[in-house]
Scaffold this active site. Structure first.
Site, short mmCIF file in Angstrom:
data_model
loop_
_atom_site.label_atom_id
_atom_site.label_comp_id
_atom_site.label_asym_id
_atom_site.label_seq_id
_atom_site.Cartn_x
_atom_site.Cartn_y
_atom_site.Cartn_z
CG ASP A 53 -44.30 51.10 -47.86
OD1 ASP A 53 -44.41 50.13 -47.10
OD2 ASP A 53 -43.40 51.20 -48.71
NE ARG A 284 -43.68 54.47 -50.96
CZ ARG A 284 -43.78 55.17 -49.84
NH1 ARG A 284 -42.79 55.18 -48.98
NH2 ARG A 284 -44.85 55.87 -49.57
CE1 TYR A 292 -38.88 48.54 -44.63
CE2 TYR A 292 -39.79 47.80 -46.72
CZ TYR A 292 -39.94 48.44 -45.50
OH TYR A 292 -41.15 48.98 -45.15
N PRO A 388 -40.87 44.90 -40.62
CG PRO A 388 -39.93 46.87 -41.49
CD PRO A 388 -39.69 45.77 -40.49
#
Length: 718
Positions: A53, A284, A292, A388
């Protein structure tokens, strides 16, 4: 296996295996350059949600480079328009009482490093924009073919010519059910099936059963690109090993709309709790947030304790191999959120609109080779894997094939020698190793227990991570993570031999003292000589496969000798023996391989467009004038009265000037002096790897042709 005589056969210049970010970027480059290409993927459907993302600054610059103003579809720069643009990151850690508190807020991206900041939008939307642009550039000829499974690959080493179809790939068309993207144990969309070792082998084994010849095809390609993920089938067929480490840290990921009183939920936030682990908050698009979360207790599947792992190297946790793989059936959004609640206390958090989740183990691995026989290449997760949290996976993967794509195009078009493909491994392996070094340090600090201020440390007890150290590692890594400082060393395509000094930030030539050779050219504004329109110089150098020569001619009014030098250039660049002519096919547009831009340092109103020599404003076969290759690098914009001085930005003297050679990926290849001798050095640069096109005669362009679509069609050597 069915007999080969009964199987369909076809030829293609480039076959891409895998339609993830790196595969899409390769297909985009090749479509833009007009290279016959096929891209296949074993999945029956595109990414529906989740997965990668984060978009770093350099990726957004690259998207913009495929998004020219004349395009009338939803182009790649839509990502910047639609994404959540992150401006700050906040750091939270235990105070003296062991309760999390904010200790700092800093810019999320290095100020001034790019005109774009880190942004977040899900991978599925990005792939939609890739698909549309590839369709437009290729006239609908290139689209992802689903579901196709590669079965075997063979390189014919006897085929030496760059244009030979030297690679043979047998592929099988799968049924829709066999290729359906598998979910794992939940009604909520998740990536658990794809996250752990072993699944790919099982998938490929199950996928080859039906022997009907109509299900198979032999594809012969000049070049093959494996973009098929961390468990890459292509990599395994080439016997390329992954080297590195696998930790036993397990992280959960969940996309939700949060119900919370945590004050920084709309900032990127790194939260370290005293006893319950850590969480990264990623705001987002729309009102979603991604968490996370470090999972403390994860059940194992004992039946996988002896499972073969597909990498070599050490494992941080000595018992990791005997524990077996994560029992994915026990991981749910609720278990992930439960851990987040403990980490973020005393703040509360709950969720609604959960759209995706997954879990993964952190590992840092790099392939020991990125190609086989200069014919088959791997890119993206197929050659490097990492955690990530630094937002690098999709970005570095796309930048791999952004590096390779134009090289394949030049070779397939017969414009450049095949040897330029060898630069891919050297340039991108260094980036991958630097990434792994950064990620290893960053993820270990993130996953470790924090130090509590003034806390007593018992004998034998670890002190914990000093949060100031974590902040410094983050700050040091931000510049690297942006993707804007990837630095390529000397090769056929980069010449640093003329550099006069080296700094921590790169190699420089005093003629352009702020332009690092080997790195992408930082973009600043220039003004059109014909119309005073402000341009970011990067927007005049779109990704279309062409090299650029930037002639910084200095102040041609204050220093008339600079105009005399331009006139001397005219004799060299307009004549039949010009290197531009030599490396451009006969009857192609004059600037379709090497595009020359002239940026002077005289105020625009103090000089006229037609005072400049012809090469700065050439005419095409219909006598149409090119008004957009001549600019001034100094002045002010009319609309907002902003000062423009690209000479100051690049450290170029307005008397001496300079010439910059840029590769099609906008990396600075060489800096030479603004002189006739400097222009000869430019010629020598191209002589080293380009192929004479004097016998490559294209059909003459009819004068009555209506070619307004030339701005969208491929521009390379046409």
């Amino acid at each position: 296996m069915p007999t080969s005589t009964a199987i369909k056969e076809s030829n293609i210049d480039v076959l891409i295996i895998g339609a993830g970010p790196s595969g899409y970027m390769a297909a985009l480059w090749l479509a833009r350059c007009g290279i016959p290409t096929r891209i296949i993927d074993k999945r029956a459907n595109e990414v529906f949600t989740g997965q990668a993302d984060g978009l770093q600054s350099r990726s957004l610059e690259i998207f913009k480079s495929f998004s020219e103003d004349c395009f009338d579809w939803v182009t790649m720069d839509q990502a910047w328009k639609c994404a959540n643009q992150m401006q700050e990151i906040s750091f939270w850690s235990p105070n003296e009482d062991g309760i999390i508190s904010r200790n700092s807020r800093i810019p999320d991206s290095i100020p001034g490093i790019s005109r774009y900041t880190e942004s977040v939008i899900h991978q599925g939307k990005i792939e939609e924009w890739f698909t549309e642009s590839i369709k437009q550039f290729s006239g609908g000829k290139i689209q992802v073919e689903r579901p196709y499974l590669p079965v075997s690959i063979k390189i014919d080493e006897d085929k030496k010519d760059a244009q030979d179809y030297a690679v043979e790939v047998l592929v099988k068309k799968l049924s829709g059910d066999a290729a359906k993207t598998e979910q794992f144990g939940s009604k909520v969309a998740n990536g658990l099936f794809r996250a752990f070792d072993g699944d790919q082998d099982k998938y490929y084994g199950d996928g080859i059963g039906d022997e009907d010849p109509n299900d198979f095809e032999i594809i012969r390609a000049k070049y093959v690109l494996g973009c098929d993920g961390a468990h890459s089938w292509v990599r395994k067929q080439l016997d390329i090993e992954m080297e590195g480490e696998q930790t036993d840290f397990v992280w959960g990921v969940v996309d939700i709309v949060p119900i919370t009183d945590f004050p920084d939920v709309r900032l990127r936030s790194a939260i370290h709790s005293k006893d319950h682990g850590a969480v990264m908050v990623i705001p987002r698009e729309n009102d979603m947030v991604r968490l996370y979360i470090q999972l403390k207790e994860v059940d194992r599947d004992p039946s996988t304790s002896d499972a073969k792992r597909e990498f070599v190297g050490k494992v941080d946790d000595k018992l990791a191999k005997t524990k077996g793989r994560i029992d994915r059936s026990k991981i749910t959004p609720e278990t992930i959120l439960k851990q987040a609640k403990e980490i973020m206390a005393p703040y509360s958090i709950d969720m609604t609109d959960n759209t995706w989740y997954t879990a993964y183990q952190i590992g840092q691995r790099v392939a020991n080779a990125f190609h086989k026989s200069n014919r088959v290449f791997i890119a993206g997760d197929a050659c490097h894997t990492h955690s990530p949290k630094a937002g690098q996976g999709m970005n570095v993967s796309m930048q791999d094939t952004f590096n390779l794509g134009f090289k394949l195009a030049l070779v397939c078009k017969g414009l450049a020698k095949q040897e330029i493909l060898l630069t891919y491994e050297g340039e991108r392996m260094k980036v991958a190793r630097d990434l792994i070094a950064f990620d290893h340090k960053f993820s270990k600090l993130f996953s470790s227990k924090p130090q509590v201020p003034n806390a007593k440390i018992l004998e034998g007890e670890a002190a914990g991570v000093e949060m100031d150290e974590f902040h410094q590692v983050f700050l040091q890594g931000s510049r690297f993570a942006s993707g804007t400082i990837s630095d390529y060393e000397n090769s056929l395509l980069i010449n640093k031999d003329g550099s006069t000094h080296k700094e921590n930030s790169g190699d420089f030539n005093a003629l352009a003292s702020k332009v690092p050779i080997g790195q992408r050219l930082y973009s600043d504004q220039i003004l059109g000589q014909c119309d005073h329109r402000p341009w970011h110089i990067a927007d005049r150098m779109a990704s279309d496969g062409r090299f650029r020569i930037l002639i910084f001619a200095g102040d041609v009014k204050q220093y008339p000798e600079n105009m005399e030098t331009l006139n001397k250039f005219n004799d060299s660049l307009m004549g039949p023996k010009s290197f531009v002519t030599k490396y451009t096919p006969v009857n192609a547009f004059y600037n379709s391989v090497i595009d020359i831009l002239t940026i002077h340092a005289t105020l625009r109103n103090d000089i006229e467009f037609y005072d400049f020599p012809e090469f700065t404003r050439q005419k095409d076969f219909k006598k149409r004038t090119d008004y957009w290759s001549l600019f001034t690098g100094v002045g002010k914009t009319h609309a907002d009265n902003v000062k423009v001085d690209i000479y100051e930005t690049y450290g170029i003297c307005k008397k001496a000037g300079a010439i910059l050679i840029l590769r099609p990926d906008s990396h600075v290849a060489e800096v030479v002096e603004f002189s006739v001798d400097g222009l000869k050095k430019v010629e020598a640069y191209f002589d080293a790897f380009m192929i004479d096109q004097s016998k490559n005669i294209l059909p003459e362009k009819p004068l009555d042709v209506i070619d307004s679509d030339r701005f969208v069609k491929p521009k390379l050597a046409v």
